[in-house]
Design an enzyme around this catalytic site. Structure first.
Site, mmCIF file in Angstrom:
data_model
loop_
_atom_site.group_PDB
_atom_site.id
_atom_site.type_symbol
_atom_site.label_atom_id
_atom_site.label_comp_id
_atom_site.label_asym_id
_atom_site.label_seq_id
_atom_site.Cartn_x
_atom_site.Cartn_y
_atom_site.Cartn_z
ATOM 1 N N TYR A 29 0.762 -1.249 0.060
ATOM 2 C CA TYR A 29 0.116 0.266 0.214
ATOM 3 C C TYR A 29 1.071 1.108 -0.124
ATOM 4 O O TYR A 29 0.907 1.924 0.811
ATOM 5 C CB TYR A 29 -1.041 0.044 1.094
ATOM 6 C CG TYR A 29 -2.328 0.705 0.807
ATOM 7 C CD1 TYR A 29 -3.013 0.069 -0.132
ATOM 8 C CD2 TYR A 29 -2.384 1.951 1.366
ATOM 9 C CE1 TYR A 29 -4.442 0.835 -0.434
ATOM 10 C CE2 TYR A 29 -3.840 2.786 0.817
ATOM 11 C CZ TYR A 29 -4.684 1.945 0.163
ATOM 12 O OH TYR A 29 -5.717 2.572 -0.173
ATOM 13 N N LEU A 30 1.903 1.417 -0.867
ATOM 14 C CA LEU A 30 2.830 2.133 -0.997
ATOM 15 C C LEU A 30 2.534 3.611 -1.365
ATOM 16 O O LEU A 30 1.783 4.018 -2.033
ATOM 17 C CB LEU A 30 3.823 2.126 -2.063
ATOM 18 C CG LEU A 30 4.430 0.395 -2.184
ATOM 19 C CD1 LEU A 30 5.137 0.057 -3.217
ATOM 20 C CD2 LEU A 30 5.384 0.022 -0.677
ATOM 21 N N HIS A 31 3.138 4.511 -0.558
ATOM 22 C CA HIS A 31 2.903 5.918 -0.660
ATOM 23 C C HIS A 31 4.211 6.600 -0.906
ATOM 24 O O HIS A 31 5.249 5.849 -0.849
ATOM 25 C CB HIS A 31 2.355 6.560 0.742
ATOM 26 C CG HIS A 31 2.829 6.258 2.053
ATOM 27 N ND1 HIS A 31 4.075 6.428 2.425
ATOM 28 C CD2 HIS A 31 2.630 5.307 2.923
ATOM 29 C CE1 HIS A 31 4.578 6.064 3.563
ATOM 30 N NE2 HIS A 31 3.600 5.398 3.831
ATOM 31 N N HIS A 34 7.344 5.588 1.094
ATOM 32 C CA HIS A 34 7.942 4.429 0.737
ATOM 33 C C HIS A 34 8.754 4.511 -0.397
ATOM 34 O O HIS A 34 9.941 4.023 -0.461
ATOM 35 C CB HIS A 34 7.016 3.272 0.456
ATOM 36 C CG HIS A 34 5.995 2.546 1.478
ATOM 37 N ND1 HIS A 34 4.675 3.102 1.634
ATOM 38 C CD2 HIS A 34 6.268 2.062 2.711
ATOM 39 C CE1 HIS A 34 4.324 2.455 2.625
ATOM 40 N NE2 HIS A 34 5.064 2.004 3.259
ATOM 41 N N GLY A 144 12.587 3.666 7.417
ATOM 42 C CA GLY A 144 12.031 5.158 7.550
ATOM 43 C C GLY A 144 12.145 5.430 9.104
ATOM 44 O O GLY A 144 11.959 4.500 9.818
ATOM 45 N N SER A 182 1.555 7.528 5.842
ATOM 46 C CA SER A 182 1.323 6.138 6.534
ATOM 47 C C SER A 182 0.218 5.435 5.728
ATOM 48 O O SER A 182 -0.637 6.134 5.368
ATOM 49 C CB SER A 182 1.052 6.406 7.905
ATOM 50 O OG SER A 182 0.411 4.989 8.360
ATOM 51 N N SER A 183 0.607 4.234 5.439
ATOM 52 C CA SER A 183 -0.577 3.491 4.662
ATOM 53 C C SER A 183 -1.910 3.554 5.605
ATOM 54 O O SER A 183 -3.129 3.462 5.103
ATOM 55 C CB SER A 183 -0.332 1.888 4.562
ATOM 56 O OG SER A 183 0.947 1.868 4.100
ATOM 57 N N ARG A 184 -1.489 3.543 7.140
ATOM 58 C CA ARG A 184 -2.874 3.699 7.899
ATOM 59 C C ARG A 184 -3.867 4.917 7.670
ATOM 60 O O ARG A 184 -4.764 5.128 8.424
ATOM 61 C CB ARG A 184 -2.538 3.110 9.384
ATOM 62 C CG ARG A 184 -2.171 1.922 9.597
ATOM 63 C CD ARG A 184 -1.956 1.651 10.985
ATOM 64 N NE ARG A 184 -1.805 0.087 11.220
ATOM 65 C CZ ARG A 184 -0.635 -0.605 11.295
ATOM 66 N NH1 ARG A 184 0.516 0.036 11.463
ATOM 67 N NH2 ARG A 184 -0.509 -1.909 11.632
HETATM 68 P P1 AMP Z 1 5.602 -0.254 6.390
HETATM 69 O O1 AMP Z 1 4.785 -0.680 4.756
HETATM 70 O O2 AMP Z 1 4.668 0.599 7.032
HETATM 71 O O3 AMP Z 1 6.142 -1.368 6.939
HETATM 72 O O4 AMP Z 1 6.672 0.733 5.884
HETATM 73 C C1 AMP Z 1 7.687 0.280 5.238
HETATM 74 C C2 AMP Z 1 9.096 1.396 5.236
HETATM 75 O O5 AMP Z 1 8.664 2.509 4.776
HETATM 76 C C3 AMP Z 1 9.399 1.316 6.804
HETATM 77 O O6 AMP Z 1 10.805 1.523 6.800
HETATM 78 C C4 AMP Z 1 8.795 2.439 7.146
HETATM 79 O O7 AMP Z 1 9.405 3.254 8.390
HETATM 80 C C5 AMP Z 1 8.836 3.570 6.072
HETATM 81 N N1 AMP Z 1 7.968 4.624 6.126
HETATM 82 C C6 AMP Z 1 6.839 4.507 6.245
HETATM 83 N N2 AMP Z 1 6.149 5.712 6.362
HETATM 84 C C7 AMP Z 1 6.984 6.649 5.958
HETATM 85 C C8 AMP Z 1 7.186 7.875 5.652
HETATM 86 N N3 AMP Z 1 6.124 8.824 5.977
HETATM 87 N N4 AMP Z 1 8.354 8.571 5.285
HETATM 88 C C9 AMP Z 1 9.465 7.799 5.313
HETATM 89 N N5 AMP Z 1 9.549 6.376 5.416
HETATM 90 C C10 AMP Z 1 8.190 6.062 5.839
#
Ligand code: AMP
Length: 301
Positions: A29-31, A34, A144, A182-184
């Site tokens: 659910y990339l933003h 990511h 991140g 955030s994906s959330r």
């Molecule tokens: P997740 O998919 O939530 O597990 O996140 C994957 C990676 O993306 C993790 O290392 C997170 O810390 C990083 N990440 C999530 N949100 C952000 C953000 N807003 N800025 C930078 N990195 C992020």
């Protein structure tokens, strides 16, 4: 770009692509946050692998595993546009086959903050990240700062278990109003979305007094708590002003002046978790070596 679903296929495909590898572990659910990690990995490595895996072992029984947002097609389109080389997208059965029984436990730094609110969370995180490191065999992995405690836990694990990988921490990307991406955030309805930047406002309020020399942990925490409590739609889980390495809370007694703090290399992590309607949001600011961290930091093996 190739997408692989099994460990054997991934290893075989990667073996045919020589060069230095960067790994970006994600739950999909990339933003834009990511993607900033992927861009950094592209800039620093010959080849880049991104994992997309919603890791069941890091979710508690009452958490949002089943409801966690997913859109694989869109994720693959975004990664393709960034010229990612390999995507590893295993099923839970590939990662945790029957009779699976090995977990990585990082001790002290997992007991506080997110670890206190989400028992078992970091055991799941450390385990899946260790497995991904073993499967992918990258030179560098990108995480991140948004998940501050996760960066501390992974750096500890890599050091303690002598894992041959460099860890690169990238800055938190934010929406225009300061809300950390955030994906959330997709769980926020319009009303709660308007309330959600309260975390960023709380962190900035504490930063302001910190910059004027305040080092009393209780005062820093009470400033953040006050801002969160002023938002009726926000429900505070915790606020913290802690040593950035040990994650132990700063005590209420006057600490050394900023110059001394910088000289000892003792960083300060301001962090919090707040429920805003449905999602539980986290955010943090990190002060290290005499300044607020705004860029990437590399931790070499
Ligand atoms: P997740 O998919 O939530 O597990 O996140 C994957 C990676 O993306 C993790 O290392 C997170 O810390 C990083 N990440 C999530 N949100 C952000 C953000 N807003 N800025 C930078 N990195 C992020």
């Amino acid at each position: 770009m190739q997408t692989l679903n099994t460990i054997e296929e991934f290893r075989k495909t990667k073996a045919a692509l020589p060069g230095s590898w960067g790994l970006v572990p994600t739950m999909g659910y990339l933003h834009t946050g990511h993607l900033s990690l992927v861009k950094r990995a592209k800039a620093e490595n010959d080849l880049v692998a991104v994992s997309i895996f919603v890791n069941p072992t890091q979710f508690g029984p009452n958490e949002d595993l089943a409801a966690y947002p997913r859109d694989l097609d869109q994720d693959l389109r975004l990664l393709e546009s960034l010229e990612v080389d390999l995507v590893f997208n295993p099923t839970p059965e590939v990662m945790y086959p029957p009779n699976y029984q090995t977990y990585v436990t990082v001790e002290h730094v997992t007991k506080v903050l997110e670890g206190a609110s989400r028992p078992g969370h970091f055991r799941g995180v450390a385990t899946v990240v260790a497995k991904l490191f073993n499967i992918v065999g990258a030179e560098r992995a990108y995480f991140g700062q948004k998940d501050a405690q996760q960066t501390v836990v992974i750096r500890r694990m890599v050091k303690d278990l002598n894992m041959p990988i460099d860890i690169i921490i990238c800055p938190t990307l934010r929406e225009a109003d300061g809300l950390a991406m955030s994906s959330r955030n997709t769980y926020l309805d319009a009303e709660h979305r308007r309330a959600a930047p309260v975390l960023y406002r709380a962190l900035n309020a504490a930063k302001e007094v910190f910059d004027r020399g305040e080092r009393d942990g209780d005062h820093l925490r009470s400033i953040m708590r006050g801002v969160i409590e002023s938002e009726p739609l926000a429900k505070l889980d915790y606020v913290s002003a802690a040593n950035a390495t040990t994650l132990q809370e700063l005590d209420p007694h006057p600490a050394p002046p900023p110059s001394q703090t910088a000289a000892t290399g003792e960083g300060v992590l301001l962090s919090m978790a707040v429920r805003v309607g449905k999602p539980r949001l986290i955010d943090n600011f990190l002060y290290e070596n005499g300044q607020w961290l705004t860029g990437e930091v590399a931790y070499h093996r």
